[in-house]
Design a protein around this motif. Structure first.
Motif, PDB file in Angstrom:
ATOM      1  N   GLY A   1       0.372  -0.829   0.299  1.00  0.00           N
ATOM      2  CA  GLY A   1       0.440  -0.145  -0.060  1.00  0.00           C
ATOM      3  C   GLY A   1       1.146   1.213  -0.254  1.00  0.00           C
ATOM      4  O   GLY A   1       0.005   2.206  -0.098  1.00  0.00           O
ATOM      5  N   ASP A   2       2.451   1.617   0.346  1.00  0.00           N
ATOM      6  CA  ASP A   2       3.038   2.081   0.487  1.00  0.00           C
ATOM      7  C   ASP A   2       3.739   2.730  -1.016  1.00  0.00           C
ATOM      8  O   ASP A   2       4.507   3.863  -1.251  1.00  0.00           O
ATOM      9  CB  ASP A   2       3.673   2.161   1.212  1.00  0.00           C
ATOM     10  CG  ASP A   2       3.867   2.470   2.726  1.00  0.00           C
ATOM     11  OD1 ASP A   2       2.694   2.572   3.334  1.00  0.00           O
ATOM     12  OD2 ASP A   2       4.204   1.628   3.694  1.00  0.00           O
ATOM     13  N   VAL A   3       3.017   1.743  -2.032  1.00  0.00           N
ATOM     14  CA  VAL A   3       3.424   1.974  -4.091  1.00  0.00           C
ATOM     15  C   VAL A   3       2.909   3.493  -4.158  1.00  0.00           C
ATOM     16  O   VAL A   3       1.551   3.113  -4.277  1.00  0.00           O
ATOM     17  CB  VAL A   3       3.328   0.677  -4.276  1.00  0.00           C
ATOM     18  CG1 VAL A   3       4.264   1.327  -5.791  1.00  0.00           C
ATOM     19  CG2 VAL A   3       4.211   0.223  -3.832  1.00  0.00           C
ATOM     20  N   THR A   4       3.197   4.706  -3.971  1.00  0.00           N
ATOM     21  CA  THR A   4       2.555   5.585  -4.757  1.00  0.00           C
ATOM     22  C   THR A   4       2.487   5.830  -6.548  1.00  0.00           C
ATOM     23  O   THR A   4       1.666   6.175  -6.919  1.00  0.00           O
ATOM     24  CB  THR A   4       3.404   6.544  -4.270  1.00  0.00           C
ATOM     25  OG1 THR A   4       5.287   6.709  -5.239  1.00  0.00           O
ATOM     26  CG2 THR A   4       4.033   6.470  -2.350  1.00  0.00           C
ATOM     27  N   GLY A   5       3.071   5.203  -7.384  1.00  0.00           N
ATOM     28  CA  GLY A   5       3.275   5.228  -8.427  1.00  0.00           C
ATOM     29  C   GLY A   5       4.038   6.347  -8.793  1.00  0.00           C
ATOM     30  O   GLY A   5       4.602   6.397 -10.313  1.00  0.00           O
ATOM     31  N   ASP A   6       4.004   7.397  -8.142  1.00  0.00           N
ATOM     32  CA  ASP A   6       5.410   8.166  -8.812  1.00  0.00           C
ATOM     33  C   ASP A   6       6.521   8.189  -8.278  1.00  0.00           C
ATOM     34  O   ASP A   6       7.098   8.530  -6.737  1.00  0.00           O
ATOM     35  CB  ASP A   6       4.428   9.368  -8.485  1.00  0.00           C
ATOM     36  CG  ASP A   6       3.050   9.514  -8.727  1.00  0.00           C
ATOM     37  OD1 ASP A   6       3.119   9.352 -10.412  1.00  0.00           O
ATOM     38  OD2 ASP A   6       2.419   9.400  -8.448  1.00  0.00           O
ATOM     39  N   PRO A   7       7.694   9.269  -8.829  1.00  0.00           N
ATOM     40  CA  PRO A   7       9.396   9.279  -7.990  1.00  0.00           C
ATOM     41  C   PRO A   7       8.628  10.230  -7.018  1.00  0.00           C
ATOM     42  O   PRO A   7       8.085  11.129  -7.402  1.00  0.00           O
ATOM     43  CB  PRO A   7       9.852   9.902  -8.927  1.00  0.00           C
ATOM     44  CG  PRO A   7       9.633   8.879 -11.018  1.00  0.00           C
ATOM     45  CD  PRO A   7       7.758   9.139 -10.831  1.00  0.00           C
ATOM     46  N   GLU A   8       9.613  10.397  -6.101  1.00  0.00           N
ATOM     47  CA  GLU A   8       9.533  10.786  -4.761  1.00  0.00           C
ATOM     48  C   GLU A   8      11.120  12.173  -4.617  1.00  0.00           C
ATOM     49  O   GLU A   8      10.648  13.178  -4.299  1.00  0.00           O
ATOM     50  CB  GLU A   8       9.508  10.122  -3.254  1.00  0.00           C
ATOM     51  CG  GLU A   8       9.813  10.577  -2.190  1.00  0.00           C
ATOM     52  CD  GLU A   8      10.034  10.031  -1.531  1.00  0.00           C
ATOM     53  OE1 GLU A   8       9.568  10.310   0.060  1.00  0.00           O
ATOM     54  OE2 GLU A   8       9.664   8.702  -1.688  1.00  0.00           O
ATOM     55  N   PHE A   9      12.006  11.509  -5.755  1.00  0.00           N
ATOM     56  CA  PHE A   9      13.343  12.744  -5.417  1.00  0.00           C
ATOM     57  C   PHE A   9      13.554  12.742  -6.736  1.00  0.00           C
ATOM     58  O   PHE A   9      12.675  12.691  -8.173  1.00  0.00           O
ATOM     59  CB  PHE A   9      14.626  11.762  -5.075  1.00  0.00           C
ATOM     60  CG  PHE A   9      14.234  10.722  -3.972  1.00  0.00           C
ATOM     61  CD1 PHE A   9      13.986  10.892  -2.692  1.00  0.00           C
ATOM     62  CD2 PHE A   9      13.349   9.535  -4.086  1.00  0.00           C
ATOM     63  CE1 PHE A   9      13.876  10.161  -1.356  1.00  0.00           C
ATOM     64  CE2 PHE A   9      14.066   8.225  -2.420  1.00  0.00           C
ATOM     65  CZ  PHE A   9      13.653   9.151  -1.306  1.00  0.00           C
ATOM     66  N   ASP A  10      13.648  13.968  -6.274  1.00  0.00           N
ATOM     67  CA  ASP A  10      14.324  15.036  -7.898  1.00  0.00           C
ATOM     68  C   ASP A  10      15.787  14.744  -8.530  1.00  0.00           C
ATOM     69  O   ASP A  10      16.589  14.265  -7.822  1.00  0.00           O
ATOM     70  CB  ASP A  10      14.271  17.096  -7.770  1.00  0.00           C
ATOM     71  CG  ASP A  10      12.251  16.885  -7.299  1.00  0.00           C
ATOM     72  OD1 ASP A  10      11.987  16.381  -7.705  1.00  0.00           O
ATOM     73  OD2 ASP A  10      13.075  18.083  -6.335  1.00  0.00           O
TER      74      ASP A  10
END
Length: 97
Positions: free
Chosen positions: A88-97
């Motif tokens: 459930g913690d998989v966001t599908g989008d990158p978190e870091f720049d």
């Protein structure tokens, strides 16, 4: 469900397995070094796929039956810092720049 930060060193083969998922979705995002590695997925335990983004990839639940893996390829001795998200913690989008 979990978010874990890990470190690995690329071995003599130039390849390291960052995460193995069995029956659950997962993602791996490279924190350092950015844009320096090639990420691949081993889907359903057999098919190897090169992913477009060298810093981020996900595995859907269906891709991890019986198991799936996310791997990084790069020069020997390179230290890789990365974040794993599962279930459930998989966001599908990158978190870091």
């Amino acid at each position: 469900m979990a978010v874990r930060d890990r470190n690995e060193v690329i071995g003599r083969s130039g390849l390291v397995v960052l995460h193995v998922a069995v029956g659950h979705k997962a993602s791996v995002e490279i924190r350092e070094p950015r844009d320096a590695l090639t990420l691949t997925r081993k889907v359903n335990g057999v098919t190897i796929q090169v992913v477009q983004d060298p810093n981020f990839t996900t595995l859907k639940t269906a891709q991890t039956l019986p198991w799936g893996a996310i791997r990084a390829q790069g020069p020997e001795g390179l230290e890789v810092r990365y974040r794993i998200r599962t279930r459930g913690d998989v966001t599908g989008d990158p978190e870091f720049d």
